[in-house]
Design a protein around this motif. Sequence first.
Motif, PDB file in Angstrom:
ATOM      1  N   ARG A  93      69.246 -17.011  96.312  1.00  0.00           N
ATOM      2  CA  ARG A  93      70.434 -17.630  96.895  1.00  0.00           C
ATOM      3  C   ARG A  93      70.068 -18.415  98.142  1.00  0.00           C
ATOM      4  NH1 ARG A  93      75.216 -19.040  94.578  1.00  0.00           N
ATOM      5  NH2 ARG A  93      76.935 -19.101  96.100  1.00  0.00           N
ATOM      6  N   TYR A  94      70.717 -19.576  98.313  1.00  0.00           N
ATOM      7  CA  TYR A  94      70.527 -20.395  99.499  1.00  0.00           C
ATOM      8  C   TYR A  94      71.857 -21.041  99.862  1.00  0.00           C
ATOM      9  CZ  TYR A  94      69.124 -24.256 102.536  1.00  0.00           C
ATOM     10  OH  TYR A  94      69.018 -25.112 103.597  1.00  0.00           O
ATOM     11  N   GLU A  95      72.286 -20.873 101.116  1.00  0.00           N
ATOM     12  CA  GLU A  95      73.537 -21.448 101.600  1.00  0.00           C
ATOM     13  C   GLU A  95      73.346 -21.940 103.035  1.00  0.00           C
ATOM     14  OE1 GLU A  95      76.638 -18.546 101.337  1.00  0.00           O
ATOM     15  OE2 GLU A  95      76.348 -18.166  99.194  1.00  0.00           O
ATOM     16  N   ARG A  96      74.283 -22.775 103.476  1.00  0.00           N
ATOM     17  CA  ARG A  96      74.308 -23.213 104.873  1.00  0.00           C
ATOM     18  C   ARG A  96      75.719 -23.030 105.428  1.00  0.00           C
ATOM     19  NH1 ARG A  96      71.387 -26.954 102.235  1.00  0.00           N
ATOM     20  NH2 ARG A  96      73.203 -28.344 102.045  1.00  0.00           N
ATOM     21  N   SER A  97      75.809 -22.833 106.722  1.00  0.00           N
ATOM     22  CA  SER A  97      77.110 -22.598 107.344  1.00  0.00           C
ATOM     23  C   SER A  97      77.977 -23.840 107.329  1.00  0.00           C
ATOM     24  CB  SER A  97      76.924 -22.108 108.782  1.00  0.00           C
ATOM     25  OG  SER A  97      76.236 -23.086 109.547  1.00  0.00           O
ATOM     26  N   SER A  98      77.350 -25.022 107.291  1.00  0.00           N
ATOM     27  CA  SER A  98      78.092 -26.289 107.232  1.00  0.00           C
ATOM     28  C   SER A  98      77.143 -27.383 106.767  1.00  0.00           C
ATOM     29  CB  SER A  98      78.688 -26.646 108.604  1.00  0.00           C
ATOM     30  OG  SER A  98      77.663 -26.836 109.555  1.00  0.00           O
ATOM     31  N   GLU A  99      77.714 -28.527 106.407  1.00  0.00           N
ATOM     32  CA  GLU A  99      76.910 -29.661 105.964  1.00  0.00           C
ATOM     33  C   GLU A  99      76.770 -30.641 107.121  1.00  0.00           C
ATOM     34  OE1 GLU A  99      75.512 -28.614 103.447  1.00  0.00           O
ATOM     35  OE2 GLU A  99      76.339 -29.527 101.638  1.00  0.00           O
ATOM     36  N   VAL A 100      75.579 -30.755 107.672  1.00  0.00           N
ATOM     37  CA  VAL A 100      75.336 -31.622 108.820  1.00  0.00           C
ATOM     38  C   VAL A 100      75.286 -33.085 108.358  1.00  0.00           C
ATOM     39  CG1 VAL A 100      73.692 -32.270 110.615  1.00  0.00           C
ATOM     40  CG2 VAL A 100      74.117 -29.856 110.122  1.00  0.00           C
ATOM     41  N   VAL A 101      76.126 -33.912 108.971  1.00  0.00           N
ATOM     42  CA  VAL A 101      76.161 -35.338 108.654  1.00  0.00           C
ATOM     43  C   VAL A 101      75.672 -36.169 109.831  1.00  0.00           C
ATOM     44  CG1 VAL A 101      77.655 -37.270 107.996  1.00  0.00           C
ATOM     45  CG2 VAL A 101      78.064 -34.986 107.031  1.00  0.00           C
ATOM     46  N   GLU A 102      76.055 -35.759 111.037  1.00  0.00           N
ATOM     47  CA  GLU A 102      75.685 -36.481 112.244  1.00  0.00           C
ATOM     48  C   GLU A 102      74.731 -35.628 113.085  1.00  0.00           C
ATOM     49  OE1 GLU A 102      76.491 -39.522 112.861  1.00  0.00           O
ATOM     50  OE2 GLU A 102      77.921 -39.775 111.203  1.00  0.00           O
ATOM     51  N   PRO A 103      73.901 -36.277 113.910  1.00  0.00           N
ATOM     52  CA  PRO A 103      72.942 -35.533 114.729  1.00  0.00           C
ATOM     53  C   PRO A 103      73.582 -34.535 115.697  1.00  0.00           C
ATOM     54  CG  PRO A 103      72.308 -37.838 114.629  1.00  0.00           C
ATOM     55  CD  PRO A 103      73.670 -37.737 113.997  1.00  0.00           C
ATOM     56  N   ASN A 104      74.847 -34.750 116.063  1.00  0.00           N
ATOM     57  CA  ASN A 104      75.489 -33.811 116.984  1.00  0.00           C
ATOM     58  C   ASN A 104      76.138 -32.639 116.261  1.00  0.00           C
ATOM     59  OD1 ASN A 104      77.448 -35.457 115.866  1.00  0.00           O
ATOM     60  ND2 ASN A 104      78.741 -35.464 117.700  1.00  0.00           N
ATOM     61  N   ASP A 105      76.024 -32.602 114.914  1.00  0.00           N
ATOM     62  CA  ASP A 105      76.480 -31.449 114.142  1.00  0.00           C
ATOM     63  C   ASP A 105      75.427 -30.349 114.199  1.00  0.00           C
ATOM     64  OD1 ASP A 105      78.725 -32.886 113.419  1.00  0.00           O
ATOM     65  OD2 ASP A 105      77.886 -33.545 111.507  1.00  0.00           O
ATOM     66  N   SER A 106      75.786 -29.185 113.676  1.00  0.00           N
ATOM     67  CA  SER A 106      74.813 -28.088 113.626  1.00  0.00           C
ATOM     68  C   SER A 106      75.093 -27.212 112.416  1.00  0.00           C
ATOM     69  CB  SER A 106      74.859 -27.240 114.904  1.00  0.00           C
ATOM     70  OG  SER A 106      76.103 -26.588 115.031  1.00  0.00           O
ATOM     71  N   SER A 107      74.083 -26.448 112.016  1.00  0.00           N
ATOM     72  CA  SER A 107      74.258 -25.503 110.908  1.00  0.00           C
ATOM     73  C   SER A 107      73.183 -24.433 110.990  1.00  0.00           C
ATOM     74  CB  SER A 107      74.183 -26.210 109.548  1.00  0.00           C
ATOM     75  OG  SER A 107      72.852 -26.591 109.237  1.00  0.00           O
ATOM     76  N   VAL A 108      73.438 -23.313 110.302  1.00  0.00           N
ATOM     77  CA  VAL A 108      72.447 -22.246 110.130  1.00  0.00           C
ATOM     78  C   VAL A 108      72.338 -21.991 108.626  1.00  0.00           C
ATOM     79  CG1 VAL A 108      71.812 -19.855 110.630  1.00  0.00           C
ATOM     80  CG2 VAL A 108      73.017 -21.219 112.352  1.00  0.00           C
ATOM     81  N   SER A 109      71.114 -21.801 108.170  1.00  0.00           N
ATOM     82  CA  SER A 109      70.872 -21.588 106.741  1.00  0.00           C
ATOM     83  C   SER A 109      70.675 -20.105 106.448  1.00  0.00           C
ATOM     84  CB  SER A 109      69.627 -22.363 106.290  1.00  0.00           C
ATOM     85  OG  SER A 109      69.747 -23.736 106.571  1.00  0.00           O
ATOM     86  N   TYR A 110      71.094 -19.698 105.255  1.00  0.00           N
ATOM     87  CA  TYR A 110      70.991 -18.298 104.825  1.00  0.00           C
ATOM     88  C   TYR A 110      70.340 -18.256 103.445  1.00  0.00           C
ATOM     89  CZ  TYR A 110      74.715 -18.457 108.295  1.00  0.00           C
ATOM     90  OH  TYR A 110      75.451 -18.720 109.431  1.00  0.00           O
ATOM     91  N   ALA A 111      69.327 -17.438 103.314  1.00  0.00           N
ATOM     92  CA  ALA A 111      68.592 -17.316 102.054  1.00  0.00           C
ATOM     93  C   ALA A 111      68.373 -15.849 101.720  1.00  0.00           C
ATOM     94  CB  ALA A 111      67.251 -18.029 102.140  1.00  0.00           C
ATOM     95  N   SER A 112      68.422 -15.528 100.443  1.00  0.00           N
ATOM     96  CA  SER A 112      68.205 -14.161  99.975  1.00  0.00           C
ATOM     97  C   SER A 112      67.099 -14.148  98.939  1.00  0.00           C
ATOM     98  CB  SER A 112      69.488 -13.589  99.371  1.00  0.00           C
ATOM     99  OG  SER A 112      70.435 -13.298 100.376  1.00  0.00           O
ATOM    100  N   ALA A 113      66.245 -13.129  99.018  1.00  0.00           N
ATOM    101  CA  ALA A 113      65.095 -13.035  98.115  1.00  0.00           C
ATOM    102  C   ALA A 113      64.757 -11.572  97.868  1.00  0.00           C
ATOM    103  CB  ALA A 113      63.887 -13.762  98.720  1.00  0.00           C
ATOM    104  N   PHE A 114      63.988 -11.333  96.802  1.00  0.00           N
ATOM    105  CA  PHE A 114      63.467  -9.996  96.529  1.00  0.00           C
ATOM    106  C   PHE A 114      62.025 -10.099  96.061  1.00  0.00           C
ATOM    107  CE2 PHE A 114      64.821 -11.266  92.293  1.00  0.00           C
ATOM    108  CZ  PHE A 114      63.821 -10.760  91.466  1.00  0.00           C
ATOM    109  N   ALA A 115      61.304  -9.001  96.194  1.00  0.00           N
ATOM    110  CA  ALA A 115      59.931  -8.918  95.689  1.00  0.00           C
ATOM    111  C   ALA A 115      59.760  -7.606  94.944  1.00  0.00           C
ATOM    112  CB  ALA A 115      58.920  -9.010  96.827  1.00  0.00           C
TER     113      ALA A 115
END
Length: 392
Positions: free
Chosen positions: A368-390
């Motif tokens: 799974r891979y998601e982001r808190s928002s879709e950054v369009v302009e340089p003054n925007d921000s986001s954090v990404s979230y990823a899930s994995a297993f081994a």
Amino acid sequence: MQSLTSTDCQTLILLTVYPIFTVTVTYTRKSSQQTPNIISISSVPANVQALHQSASELGNRLNSNHTMTIREASHAGSWYTNHGPALSRQLDGWLNQVDASIEGIGGIPQPSARVIIAPHAGYAYSGPAAAWAYKSLDLSKCKRIFLLGPSHHLYLSGCALSKHTHYATPMGNLALDMTTIAELRSSAQFKDMSTSSDSAEHSLEMHLPYIYHLLGKSFSPSAFPPLVPILVGSTEPITEKAFGALLAPYLADPSNVFVISSDFCHWGSRFNYTYYLPSDTSDPSQGVSLKRKDHPNDTPIYESIARIDKLAMQGVESGQHDAFLATLRDTGNTVCGRHPIGVTMAAIDVLKQQGTIIEGKGKFHFVRYERSSEVVEPNDSSVSYASAFAVL
């Protein structure tokens, strides 16, 4: 023999256990429920050799004599609900949304999928993404859970342990494995978290409700596997390899589960990271840092962020600690759990070198891979979230 008080036990640790490790000790110890099967690793320093049985004996005494102290759920009521039944329903809702079978992987959880990477932001942002990691986790043989998270408040060049005996959640308390913590502490390689820094840290706490909730589906509360929380600081690669060698015997034990806490890219000027990769850039180290006035007409910024994260995830999926570090050097990706991931990958490297992990095992699979928002302009921000297993 006179029973020991908590103070006596702490004194015994200082005067008896620590001196044992001033000389090189290499031996094999039989496995038991309380201690992992530790094999000789003569190629690493004494401070990452197998720990002495006396540490386990001390842990047993601490379990029965140590004064109970509970770390309260300090972020409940803000980062997630503090109402236990509502929290349980919320977690079930997210878990039920996870596909039972994933393309290219098959059904989950896979047998022996006992290592996961999952995010630690507020549940409104990362709760659904984290569910994919926890739905992938195999707890069928679990006897203890190691929880590794990055330090956001306490400066560390290594790793630290909790001084509490229990961690609270709105659904109930999780006991810490005092035996294993005493073993790790006796290596003299770990610092202790202060009560305030333990309380302030969210990277560990945000996983506790998921852990408690899933354990409740397989165990009665009195039989919950205990927790081993480890706070990981800003570790250099050589330090990650040293702690990886120290934790490798525990990772080799099929009854141990490892939960690695990490968000991925923190993008935006407030994170001091605005790296951008144009679509025609094949070398990930040749990107540029955007300024507020910049308006790239090529690839949307959010697609560049996804590409940067994909490179980091490919580094993790490579199964090679050094390859993961190389991707971070190329892009500077602000993966906040890069050090706990690095320590775990270093431990996997050790087990591969020893032949403990068979071919094809020990590699992470991102689900799974998601982001808190879709950054369009340089003054925007986001954090990404990823899930994995081994699978090990």
